[in-house]
Design a protein around this motif. Structure first.
Motif, mmCIF file in Angstrom:
data_model
loop_
_atom_site.group_PDB
_atom_site.id
_atom_site.type_symbol
_atom_site.label_atom_id
_atom_site.label_comp_id
_atom_site.label_asym_id
_atom_site.label_seq_id
_atom_site.Cartn_x
_atom_site.Cartn_y
_atom_site.Cartn_z
ATOM 1 N N UNK A 159 1.388 -1.382 -0.098
ATOM 2 C CA UNK A 159 -0.308 0.070 0.015
ATOM 3 C C UNK A 159 1.091 1.061 -0.128
ATOM 4 N N UNK A 160 0.065 2.184 -0.214
ATOM 5 C CA UNK A 160 0.874 3.529 -0.172
ATOM 6 C C UNK A 160 2.516 3.447 0.941
ATOM 7 N N UNK A 161 1.601 2.689 2.277
ATOM 8 C CA UNK A 161 2.618 3.322 3.049
ATOM 9 C C UNK A 161 3.938 2.787 3.312
ATOM 10 N N UNK A 162 3.366 0.646 2.299
ATOM 11 C CA UNK A 162 4.662 0.174 2.303
ATOM 12 C C UNK A 162 4.206 -0.803 2.085
ATOM 13 N N UNK A 163 4.398 -2.148 3.017
ATOM 14 C CA UNK A 163 3.895 -3.583 2.810
ATOM 15 C C UNK A 163 3.353 -3.929 4.185
ATOM 16 N N UNK A 164 2.072 -4.649 4.139
ATOM 17 C CA UNK A 164 1.786 -4.741 5.516
ATOM 18 C C UNK A 164 0.904 -6.289 5.600
ATOM 19 N N UNK A 165 0.385 -6.660 6.868
ATOM 20 C CA UNK A 165 -0.062 -7.741 5.994
ATOM 21 C C UNK A 165 -1.885 -7.681 6.239
ATOM 22 N N UNK A 166 -2.478 -9.137 6.193
ATOM 23 C CA UNK A 166 -4.107 -9.084 6.755
ATOM 24 C C UNK A 166 -4.572 -9.665 7.744
ATOM 25 N N UNK A 167 -5.754 -9.404 8.406
ATOM 26 C CA UNK A 167 -5.929 -9.863 9.495
ATOM 27 C C UNK A 167 -7.242 -10.350 9.330
ATOM 28 N N UNK A 168 -7.130 -11.310 9.635
ATOM 29 C CA UNK A 168 -8.762 -12.005 9.256
ATOM 30 C C UNK A 168 -9.148 -12.347 11.315
ATOM 31 N N UNK A 169 -10.746 -11.484 11.787
ATOM 32 C CA UNK A 169 -11.215 -11.360 12.655
ATOM 33 C C UNK A 169 -12.169 -12.375 12.579
ATOM 34 N N UNK A 170 -12.818 -13.116 13.303
ATOM 35 C CA UNK A 170 -13.666 -13.875 13.375
ATOM 36 C C UNK A 170 -14.779 -13.699 14.825
ATOM 37 N N UNK A 171 -15.921 -14.017 14.677
ATOM 38 C CA UNK A 171 -16.751 -14.618 15.542
ATOM 39 C C UNK A 171 -17.595 -15.334 15.327
ATOM 40 N N UNK A 172 -17.896 -15.691 16.295
ATOM 41 C CA UNK A 172 -19.409 -16.946 16.492
ATOM 42 C C UNK A 172 -20.623 -16.478 16.993
ATOM 43 N N UNK A 173 -21.750 -16.163 16.058
ATOM 44 C CA UNK A 173 -22.666 -16.214 17.243
ATOM 45 C C UNK A 173 -23.482 -16.659 17.626
ATOM 46 N N UNK A 174 -23.688 -17.555 17.709
ATOM 47 C CA UNK A 174 -24.401 -19.130 18.106
ATOM 48 C C UNK A 174 -24.283 -19.654 19.660
#
Length: 167
Positions: A152-167
């Motif tokens: 991205x513009x600011x350089x390299x970065x990673x990606x997070x995956x966040x999750x929630x179980x709604x049951x």
């Protein structure tokens, strides 16, 4: 301002402002797109979020849309994931850090079971600390991290995956 925000299902008349707010996120380095999108380029996606199977909800302050959140499919073609959805949210930069994101998240979490969703995922750049705080505040946990996969513009970065179980 917080008490003045209302949430409703998006209409096709909201599509232009939805795209404008999304493009602010691109300009601010908040997502993995590097060039602006348009209503036309996203028409199929927008049409698929009509509130029947999937939805976009908008936050209004006065008569102005100031943010939005989605309940979207996660790998729709793969039926084993049919109870898993993905959420994305974007707030107009003039309304960030004023409670709009929280109101949208509360609303989406409340509505998700009506869309037969039991798990909700959020994918975000690991440099987006505001989103990390919002997700964790509403019970999401970090389920994954792909380090250094985005430029991205600011350089390299990673990606997070966040999750929630709604049951």
């Amino acid at each position: 301002m917080d008490n003045e925000v209302t949430i409703r299902l998006a209409a096709s008349t909201d599509w232009q402002v939805i795209v404008e707010i999304y493009n602010q996120g691109i300009d601010d380095g908040c997502n993995a797109f590097t060039t602006h999108i348009s209503v036309e380029s996203q028409r199929t996606w927008l049409e698929s979020h009509d509130g029947i199977e999937y939805a976009i909800f908008v936050a209004e302050a006065g008569c102005h849309v100031v943010g939005w959140i989605t309940l979207s499919p996660y790998r729709k073609e793969r039926l084993a994931f049919r109870k898993t959805g993905e959420t994305s949210y974007y707030i107009d930069r003039q309304f960030r850090n004023k409670g709009v994101g929280g109101k949208l998240m509360e609303f989406a979490l409340e509505k998700a079971p009506a869309y037969n969703l039991e798990i909700l995922l959020a994918f975000l750049l690991d440099i987006n600390s505001s989103s990390v705080r919002l997700l964790e505040k509403y019970g999401f946990s970090r389920w994954g991290h792909f380090p250094g996969i985005a430029v991205v513009k600011s350089g390299k970065c990673g990606q997070y995956v966040y999750g929630i179980n709604l049951k």
